[in-house]
Design a protein around this motif. Sequence first.
Motif, PDB file in Angstrom:
ATOM      1  N   MET A  88     -20.038  56.963  -6.812  1.00 46.65           N
ATOM      2  CA  MET A  88     -20.022  57.278  -8.240  1.00 46.65           C
ATOM      3  C   MET A  88     -18.670  57.889  -8.590  1.00 46.65           C
ATOM      4  N   GLY A  89     -18.235  57.618  -9.794  1.00 44.65           N
ATOM      5  CA  GLY A  89     -16.947  58.140 -10.215  1.00 44.65           C
ATOM      6  C   GLY A  89     -16.991  58.727 -11.605  1.00 44.65           C
ATOM      7  N   TRP A  90     -16.022  59.603 -11.861  1.00 44.57           N
ATOM      8  CA  TRP A  90     -15.814  60.137 -13.207  1.00 44.57           C
ATOM      9  C   TRP A  90     -14.437  59.686 -13.679  1.00 44.57           C
ATOM     10  N   PHE A  91     -14.400  59.294 -14.926  1.00 42.21           N
ATOM     11  CA  PHE A  91     -13.162  58.913 -15.578  1.00 42.21           C
ATOM     12  C   PHE A  91     -13.083  59.669 -16.904  1.00 42.21           C
ATOM     13  N   ARG A  92     -11.912  59.671 -17.497  1.00 42.67           N
ATOM     14  CA  ARG A  92     -11.773  60.293 -18.809  1.00 42.67           C
ATOM     15  C   ARG A  92     -10.828  59.466 -19.673  1.00 42.67           C
ATOM     16  N   GLN A  93     -11.010  59.610 -20.963  1.00 43.59           N
ATOM     17  CA  GLN A  93     -10.172  58.870 -21.900  1.00 43.59           C
ATOM     18  C   GLN A  93      -9.842  59.758 -23.089  1.00 43.59           C
ATOM     19  N   GLU A 124      -5.444  55.120 -22.146  1.00 42.42           N
ATOM     20  CA  GLU A 124      -6.379  54.330 -21.358  1.00 42.42           C
ATOM     21  C   GLU A 124      -7.314  55.249 -20.569  1.00 42.42           C
ATOM     22  N   ARG A 125      -8.455  54.687 -20.198  1.00 42.68           N
ATOM     23  CA  ARG A 125      -9.381  55.429 -19.348  1.00 42.68           C
ATOM     24  C   ARG A 125      -8.739  55.639 -17.987  1.00 42.68           C
ATOM     25  N   GLU A 126      -8.791  56.873 -17.500  1.00 38.53           N
ATOM     26  CA  GLU A 126      -8.150  57.184 -16.227  1.00 38.53           C
ATOM     27  C   GLU A 126      -9.140  57.817 -15.247  1.00 38.53           C
ATOM     28  N   PHE A 127      -8.872  57.548 -13.992  1.00 40.25           N
ATOM     29  CA  PHE A 127      -9.707  58.059 -12.906  1.00 40.25           C
ATOM     30  C   PHE A 127      -9.559  59.569 -12.782  1.00 40.25           C
ATOM     31  N   VAL A 128     -10.701  60.234 -12.518  1.00 37.44           N
ATOM     32  CA  VAL A 128     -10.698  61.674 -12.289  1.00 37.44           C
ATOM     33  C   VAL A 128     -11.143  62.003 -10.868  1.00 37.44           C
ATOM     34  N   ALA A 129     -12.304  61.483 -10.464  1.00 35.78           N
ATOM     35  CA  ALA A 129     -12.847  61.826  -9.152  1.00 35.78           C
ATOM     36  C   ALA A 129     -13.917  60.819  -8.768  1.00 35.78           C
ATOM     37  N   ALA A 130     -14.148  60.710  -7.464  1.00 29.04           N
ATOM     38  CA  ALA A 130     -15.198  59.832  -6.955  1.00 29.04           C
ATOM     39  C   ALA A 130     -15.890  60.514  -5.790  1.00 29.04           C
ATOM     40  N   TYR A 156     -15.348  62.125 -21.292  1.00 26.03           N
ATOM     41  CA  TYR A 156     -15.561  61.967 -19.858  1.00 26.03           C
ATOM     42  C   TYR A 156     -16.736  61.021 -19.610  1.00 26.03           C
ATOM     43  N   TYR A 157     -16.494  60.044 -18.757  1.00 28.13           N
ATOM     44  CA  TYR A 157     -17.485  59.021 -18.442  1.00 28.13           C
ATOM     45  C   TYR A 157     -17.808  59.048 -16.950  1.00 28.13           C
ATOM     46  N   CYS A 158     -19.069  58.802 -16.628  1.00 31.83           N
ATOM     47  CA  CYS A 158     -19.394  58.530 -15.227  1.00 31.83           C
ATOM     48  C   CYS A 158     -19.676  57.034 -15.084  1.00 31.83           C
TER      49      CYS A 158
END
Length: 124
Positions: free
Chosen positions: A34-39, A44-50, A94-96
């Motif tokens: 599972m990952g979290w991204f933010r925009q 653009e949507r960018e990676f935060v953590a996995a 923030y999106y998962c």
Amino acid sequence: QVQLVESGGGLVQAGGSVRLSCAASGRTLSSYTMGWFRQAPGKEREFVAAINWSGGSTYYADSAKGRFTLSRDNAKNTVYLQMNSLKPEDTALYYCGRSQGSWVNIDVGEYDYWGQGTQVTVSS
């Protein structure tokens, strides 16, 4: 089908903390990274953590290292993102997402299901 619902966002002062949750329904998440991204607006949507399927491995973007902690509770089908020492530049939606590939995926295209997002706004 998998439904992901993020929660926990809000308005916080710089230096503060917030914990985001991502709850899944429809299918178990226990087999998936599972990952979290933010925009942020205009970006653009960018990676935060996995985090891997067991929670034994995590991977963070440089911007998150040392401040954010990702965890999961497979029994509750939920993933958590603890965010500390927040900065105004952390302001974003923030999106998962559920990864469909192998460890570790930091590309948006490697995630097949997304939640609707939760807004985090950090005031200076």
